[in-house]
Each structure stands twice: as structure tokens, then as C-alpha cells.
Design an enzyme around this catalytic site. Structure first.
Site, PDB file in Angstrom:
ATOM      1  N   ARG A 321      -0.496   3.287   1.626  1.00 41.60           N
ATOM      2  CA  ARG A 321      -1.272   3.746   0.474  1.00 41.60           C
ATOM      3  C   ARG A 321      -0.368   4.518  -0.485  1.00 41.60           C
ATOM      4  NH1 ARG A 321      -5.102   6.630   2.984  1.00 41.60           N
ATOM      5  NH2 ARG A 321      -4.180   8.646   2.457  1.00 41.60           N
ATOM      6  N   ARG A 341       1.567   0.023  -7.932  1.00 40.39           N
ATOM      7  CA  ARG A 341       0.628   0.027  -9.060  1.00 40.39           C
ATOM      8  C   ARG A 341       1.314   0.478 -10.343  1.00 40.39           C
ATOM      9  NH1 ARG A 341      -4.004   2.454  -5.109  1.00 40.39           N
ATOM     10  NH2 ARG A 341      -5.016   0.480  -4.568  1.00 40.39           N
ATOM     11  N   ASN A 351      -5.163  -3.160 -11.149  1.00 35.03           N
ATOM     12  CA  ASN A 351      -4.068  -2.298 -10.697  1.00 35.03           C
ATOM     13  C   ASN A 351      -3.161  -2.996  -9.682  1.00 35.03           C
ATOM     14  OD1 ASN A 351      -5.704  -2.280  -8.463  1.00 35.03           O
ATOM     15  ND2 ASN A 351      -6.037  -0.071  -8.421  1.00 35.03           N
ATOM     16  N   HIS A 354      -4.849  -3.976  -3.854  1.00 32.89           N
ATOM     17  CA  HIS A 354      -5.784  -3.163  -3.071  1.00 32.89           C
ATOM     18  C   HIS A 354      -5.106  -2.795  -1.760  1.00 32.89           C
ATOM     19  CE1 HIS A 354      -9.312  -1.992  -0.664  1.00 32.89           C
ATOM     20  NE2 HIS A 354      -8.736  -2.698   0.284  1.00 32.89           N
TER      21      HIS A 354
END
Length: 375
Positions: A321, A341, A351, A354
Site C-alpha cells: 500500500r 499512483r 489513480n 487498486h
């Protein structure tokens, strides 16, 4: 291109309220990217001619799914003789299988192929060995069976005008040594090692390619899937990024930042599946409905991602992440300028990628795509 050229496709739209497929003729005017739709059953115009700048002729092929004004349309067949003569008779589908030894160059090879104006129709990671390779790939693979040994190969069905001849030219001679000598810009010259460790396998004809694809992308593929469903996280290359030709670059960025992609597949997500998958964001993110539209707007690439460092495997959701960066690319470019991103995103909805948010959801999101949807 003639100003009068109009392409016709038969498309289906699933009406979730009536629980049935509705059939339309979709007309596409390539000179100004306008579309119109005709309801076949009701025999009436459904959509008057309207510009749609995001849709391209290359997006419309049998088996494709496109999002048109928040409706996902599945292309079933070509709708008239003109379209058949222009598209069916001029385009070919051909398989390219990236061999396991070229795993770390998956992204570079995809980027090279997209630069040659191929369209990716289907893609899937799988595991072959010298025993199973001939049964899936046919007699053409027998003499190079050992080159398929390894945990991850990537099968990609490509489409292009004169696809078979084009891909053989791009791939280069089968022998790496010959490729480096005679065609140094070819895939095998750039990414091959030696002998049949030549980076890619390409069937000799469209017919043999079709037969192989039926096995690799059909029911038999379950025998050679590679998902782990443990200490993994889900990544999705969003349709806008796939459409922009960023798939290879994003995969390269993932592989070069300490991660492995242990499974991968191209999906055309239907509205009901997108709603199910994004349900946790409903009422939380104001962009929710736009996110739904984006996820169903075209092809997406779903991937199971794990850490290369076994000591960090349990925290892969959190660390990946961080690699993806803040959900808003504008913020990402300020706070994490090297994040995915920041590099590839456009806005909060587009963006680029995911990723799973919560550690406990990693295997669950992977299972949703690689157990539920693939079945």
C-alpha cells in the site's frame, strides 16, 4: 479512412433489474469517435449519434467489454459485412507465452509488445514444466520443453492486423544467438539467454494458437494456476491505465521494488461484481459511483502480489500500500513522488492501481478474483 466508414457490432447489455441480456447494434464512427445504438428487439433507436472520445476502434473486438455511458456492453459479434471485411479478415489473434526464465522482464516484454500496437485480449499466469508443456502447448513445444520449467509463465492472447506474421517478426528467430545476430531489436535478442531459453514461445499458426488458447484459458487452466492465498495482497491495474498502455510499466515497477506477482489475469468486470467488490467503499468515498464506472469501463489486470523477502511476507499488505501511495495522485506526487499512483495516476478515480487496504483483507480480495471470478 473514408468519412463514411461506419462499423457495426452486436453487443449485449445485462439488465440487472430484468435479469436478462438485451441485444443492440452498436455503430461506431471512427472519423469522429461517435457512437449510436439500435435496440434490435424493440426495433428503435436507443442512443442517437453521440461523441465518445474515450472509445477507440481497437477497443471493439469479439469478446471485449466496454463501458458506454455507465453501461457495460459485451461485444458478441460483428454486425455487418463491412465490419467483417474490415476487421475480422484483417486482424488475427495469436498466443505469446513468456517463459519462466524471463519472469523479471514480464513488464518490459509487455511494454515492447504494446509499443508494436498489439491489443491484449486475454492474459494469465500459469505453471508448466517439461511434462505438462507439450500437453498444453502441442508438439511445437516438445523440443523446447525444458525451457518452460519454473514457477511462473505468462500466457497472453494478442490481437493485431496480420497478427501471426507480425508477432513472429517482433519475437525474432527462435535461436537467441541467431536473433542477436540477425534481429537485435527482437524480443528474443533483448530478453533471451541462450538456445531455447529465448524468452517467448509463439505458435506457428493462428489455428494452433487458437487450440492452445482453448486449453490455457479454458477449464483445464485450473490444473496450472499459481495463486497462494497466503501472505498476499491484491493489486488491480485499472482500465484507464490498461487502455493507456501502462500495463508493462506498472508490472515492471512492482517487480523491481521487492515484490513478486504470483498470479495474474485480465478481467472484464461486470457491474454486479464491481459493486460486490467495492461495497466497503459505498457511503464512505464520494467517488464511489465513479469508481464503479471506472472498474467496469474496460479490461483490468488483477494480480496476487507477495513480498520477495520472506521476513516481510506477513506485512505485504501494508508495505505494498505504501508503494502504491495515497489514493489521490496529486497528493501522492507531493508526499510519495516515486509511488505508483504518483507516477501513473491521473486523479482519485483514475489513480492507476487498486491495492488492498487492510491486512486481513489481502487473501480475501485475492480469493474473490482468483477463486470466485475465475470459476
Amino acid at each position: 479512412m473514408s468519412a463514411l466508414e461506419r462499423y457495426c457490432f452486436i453487443v449485449h447489455w445485462f439488465d440487472s433489474h430484468a435479469q436478462l441480456n438485451r441485444e443492440y447494434q452498436l455503430f461506431f464512427y471512427a472519423q469522429d469517435n461517435s457512437v449510436e445504438m439500435f435496440d434490435i428487439k424493440q426495433r428503435r433507436m436507443f442512443l442517437k449519434r453521440t461523441k465518445h472520445d474515450q472509445l477507440k476502434l481497437e477497443d471493439l473486438y469479439i469478446g471485449a467489454a466496454v463501458n458506454l455511458f455507465s453501461r457495460q456492453l459485451n461485444v458478441i459479434e460483428y454486425g455487418d459485412d463491412f465490419t467483417i471485411s474490415k476487421l475480422q479478415n484483417s486482424t488475427e489473434r495469436i498466443l505469446m507465452l513468456i517463459k519462466p526464465h524471463a519472469y523479471d522482464r514480464f513488464g518490459d516484454i509487455i511494454d515492447h509488445i504494446l509499443g508494436e500496437r498489439f491489443t491484449i485480449c486475454r492474459a494469465r499466469i500459469l505453471k508448466l514444466d517439461h511434462g505438462t508443456a507439450p500437453s498444453f502447448l502441442g508438439s511445437e513445444a516438445s523440443k523446447q520443453a525444458e525451457s518452460f520449467e519454473g514457477p511462473h509463465a505468462l500466457a497472453i492472447e494478442l490481437m493485431s492486423a496480420d497478427g501471426v506474421k507480425m508477432l513472429h517478426s517482433v519475437a525474432g528467430p527462435e535461436s537467441v544467438e541467431e536473433a542477436k545476430k540477425d534481429k537485435p531489436e527482437s524480443l528474443r535478442a533483448k530478453f533471451g539467454e541462450q538456445g531455447y531459453m529465448n524468452a517467448v514461445f509463439v505458435p506457428k499458426s493462428a489455428e494452433s494458437s487458437k487450440q492452445i488458447c482453448e486449453k490455457l484459458f479454458g477449464a483445464e487452466q485450473r490444473k496450472i494456476r499459481t495463486s497462494r492465498f497466503l501472505n498476499s495482497t491484491l493489486a488491480i491495474i485499472r482500465p484507464h491505465a490498461v487502455n493507456a498502455g501502462l500495463t508493462g510499466k506498472i508490472i515492471s515497477a512492482i517487480l523491481s521494488n521487492g515484490y513478486q506477482i504470483t498470479d495474474l489475469e485480465l478481467f472484464h468486470l461486470e457491474g454486479v461484481n464491481a459493486q460486490e467488490f467495492l461495497e466497503v467503499y459505498k457511503g464512505v468515498l464520494p467517488e464511489y459511483h465513479h469508481m464503479l464506472d471506472q472498474l467496469t469501463s474496460g479490461s483490468l489486470i488483477a494480480m496476487e502480489v507477495v513480498s520477495r523477502d520472506s521476513a516481510k511476507s506477513a506485512t505485504v499488505v501494508q508495505s505494498f500500500r505504501e508503494l502504491c501511495g495515497p489514493i489521490d495522485p496529486l497528493l501522492a506526487r507531493q508526499l510519495r513522488p516515486k509511488s505508483l499512483r504518483a507516477l501513473f495516476g491521473v486523479d482519485k478515480v483514475r489513480n492507476a492501481i487498486h491495492c488492498t487496504d487492510l491486512p486481513e483483507d489481502g487473501p480475501l480480495e485475492v480469493e474473490y478474483f482468483f477463486k470466485i471470478l475465475v470459476s
